[in-house]
Design a protein around this motif. Sequence first.
Motif, PDB file in Angstrom:
ATOM      1  N   LYS A   1       8.770   5.291   0.804  1.00 36.79           N
ATOM      2  CA  LYS A   1       9.136   4.968  -0.580  1.00 36.79           C
ATOM      3  C   LYS A   1       8.367   3.742  -1.076  1.00 36.79           C
ATOM      4  O   LYS A   1       7.817   3.766  -2.179  1.00 36.79           O
ATOM      5  CB  LYS A   1      10.652   4.732  -0.667  1.00 36.79           C
ATOM      6  CG  LYS A   1      11.147   4.699  -2.100  1.00 36.79           C
ATOM      7  CD  LYS A   1      12.644   4.935  -2.192  1.00 36.79           C
ATOM      8  CE  LYS A   1      13.048   4.985  -3.663  1.00 36.79           C
ATOM      9  NZ  LYS A   1      14.445   5.382  -3.851  1.00 36.79           N
TER      10      LYS A   1
ATOM     11  N   THR B   1       4.445   4.337  -1.397  1.00 36.95           N
ATOM     12  CA  THR B   1       4.008   5.241  -2.471  1.00 36.95           C
ATOM     13  C   THR B   1       4.549   4.839  -3.847  1.00 36.95           C
ATOM     14  O   THR B   1       4.283   5.524  -4.841  1.00 36.95           O
ATOM     15  CB  THR B   1       4.473   6.689  -2.176  1.00 36.95           C
ATOM     16  OG1 THR B   1       5.909   6.726  -2.135  1.00 36.95           O
ATOM     17  CG2 THR B   1       3.889   7.217  -0.878  1.00 36.95           C
TER      18      THR B   1
ATOM     19  N   HIS C   1       3.603   6.577  -7.296  1.00 31.66           N
ATOM     20  CA  HIS C   1       4.663   7.306  -7.993  1.00 31.66           C
ATOM     21  C   HIS C   1       4.695   6.905  -9.464  1.00 31.66           C
ATOM     22  O   HIS C   1       4.740   7.756 -10.356  1.00 31.66           O
ATOM     23  CB  HIS C   1       6.002   7.040  -7.328  1.00 31.66           C
ATOM     24  CG  HIS C   1       7.143   7.758  -7.972  1.00 31.66           C
ATOM     25  ND1 HIS C   1       7.890   7.204  -8.985  1.00 31.66           N
ATOM     26  CD2 HIS C   1       7.640   8.979  -7.787  1.00 31.66           C
ATOM     27  CE1 HIS C   1       8.808   8.064  -9.375  1.00 31.66           C
ATOM     28  NE2 HIS C   1       8.679   9.160  -8.673  1.00 31.66           N
ATOM     29  N   SER C   2       4.624   5.615  -9.729  1.00 30.42           N
ATOM     30  CA  SER C   2       4.653   5.156 -11.131  1.00 30.42           C
ATOM     31  C   SER C   2       3.442   5.680 -11.895  1.00 30.42           C
ATOM     32  O   SER C   2       3.567   6.134 -13.043  1.00 30.42           O
ATOM     33  CB  SER C   2       4.654   3.625 -11.187  1.00 30.42           C
ATOM     34  OG  SER C   2       5.757   3.139 -10.467  1.00 30.42           O
TER      35      SER C   2
ATOM     36  N   GLU D   1       4.100   9.287 -12.687  1.00 35.50           N
ATOM     37  CA  GLU D   1       5.185   9.379 -13.668  1.00 35.50           C
ATOM     38  C   GLU D   1       4.687   9.003 -15.063  1.00 35.50           C
ATOM     39  O   GLU D   1       5.150   9.554 -16.052  1.00 35.50           O
ATOM     40  CB  GLU D   1       6.267   8.395 -13.218  1.00 35.50           C
ATOM     41  CG  GLU D   1       7.660   8.682 -13.691  1.00 35.50           C
ATOM     42  CD  GLU D   1       8.649   7.633 -13.142  1.00 35.50           C
ATOM     43  OE1 GLU D   1       9.760   7.559 -13.697  1.00 35.50           O
ATOM     44  OE2 GLU D   1       8.303   6.911 -12.186  1.00 35.50           O
TER      45      GLU D   1
ATOM     46  N   VAL E   1       6.554  14.534  -0.694  1.00 41.17           N
ATOM     47  CA  VAL E   1       6.228  14.181  -2.076  1.00 41.17           C
ATOM     48  C   VAL E   1       6.658  15.270  -3.044  1.00 41.17           C
ATOM     49  O   VAL E   1       7.283  14.998  -4.072  1.00 41.17           O
ATOM     50  CB  VAL E   1       4.714  13.888  -2.224  1.00 41.17           C
ATOM     51  CG1 VAL E   1       4.323  13.773  -3.687  1.00 41.17           C
ATOM     52  CG2 VAL E   1       4.348  12.615  -1.476  1.00 41.17           C
TER      53      VAL E   1
ATOM     54  N   GLY F   1      10.414  14.939  -4.597  1.00 42.04           N
ATOM     55  CA  GLY F   1      10.142  14.689  -6.020  1.00 42.04           C
ATOM     56  C   GLY F   1      10.884  15.675  -6.908  1.00 42.04           C
ATOM     57  O   GLY F   1      11.512  15.285  -7.899  1.00 42.04           O
TER      58      GLY F   1
ATOM     59  N   PHE G   1       0.362  11.927  -4.229  1.00 42.38           N
ATOM     60  CA  PHE G   1       0.711  11.507  -5.597  1.00 42.38           C
ATOM     61  C   PHE G   1      -0.528  11.536  -6.495  1.00 42.38           C
ATOM     62  O   PHE G   1      -0.472  11.994  -7.636  1.00 42.38           O
ATOM     63  CB  PHE G   1       1.325  10.103  -5.589  1.00 42.38           C
ATOM     64  CG  PHE G   1       2.799  10.089  -5.315  1.00 42.38           C
ATOM     65  CD1 PHE G   1       3.283   9.752  -4.058  1.00 42.38           C
ATOM     66  CD2 PHE G   1       3.707  10.400  -6.310  1.00 42.38           C
ATOM     67  CE1 PHE G   1       4.642   9.728  -3.801  1.00 42.38           C
ATOM     68  CE2 PHE G   1       5.076  10.376  -6.061  1.00 42.38           C
ATOM     69  CZ  PHE G   1       5.544  10.044  -4.808  1.00 42.38           C
TER      70      PHE G   1
END
Length: 222
Positions: free
Chosen positions: A10, A13, A17-18, A21, A131, A135, A201
């Motif tokens: 977590k 990544t 991830h941001s 997103e 992921v 996700g 990602f």
Amino acid sequence: MSAPLSEELKSHTAAAHSRAEEATFVAELMGGKRDAAALASLLAQSLVIYRALEKAQTAHVDHPQLGGFIDAKLDRVAALEADMAFHYGADWEAQLAGGRIAIAPATVAYAELLDTLGRESAEFILAHHYVRYMGDLSGGQIIASLVQRHYGIPAEGLNFYHFAAIEKTKPYKDAYRERLDGADFTRTQKDAILAYAADSFELNRAVFVDLGTLLGAPAVRA
Ligand code: HEM
């Protein structure tokens, strides 16, 4: 003592991830600036990716560390095929094969990687498994409710986001993290999984960027 793998994943990544997103196409889709056709195109990309992922993972069902993660309750291909029929009509498979449903270059590249490296490396497959499925069990639920509200897409066109065989997502995700923490991966394996997860990602973000280009700018920009 290093942190449990689920926490390392977590935190390692989080930045990637941001970035995924915040990809413009995703922000527009979730902000009501796109349309149902854009969501359908995202689902078509997901079908190509999940067909490759779920095919590649079959090479690892007996793997001592990875086998336990491979769970039919997570499988997305059948749900995506139902969504394709809803959004593109009964002959969607022929449309896809005939190139009448656009598949982005980044999607093709991602699927090829799953097909090649995915068969060889359990660490690679676990990273993409985490992921994608974690996700979908997380942000995916948010996306589903937003596109349903913004574009009036009924559940018949959003099967991908609905895990019919998983009653509650939180306990499932908690058990998944426990399995990550309980599997006796070596440091070398963990480092490979962390690196592949961050790459995953980026591969997913590249699909969003390509889709934005493929579909062109939305009628009304934010
Ligand atoms: C599109 C907008 C997105 C939103 C709003 C979103 C939102 C979230 C949220 C709220 C969580 C935390 C859930 C929890 O702690 O239980 C989460 C976790 C996660 N998301 Fe996203 N996400 C998005 C995109 C993505 C994308 C594109 C991917 C990968 C393809 C992804 C992969 C993940 C993963 C793997 C986790 C689990 C992290 C963990 O608990 O270990 N997300 N997401």
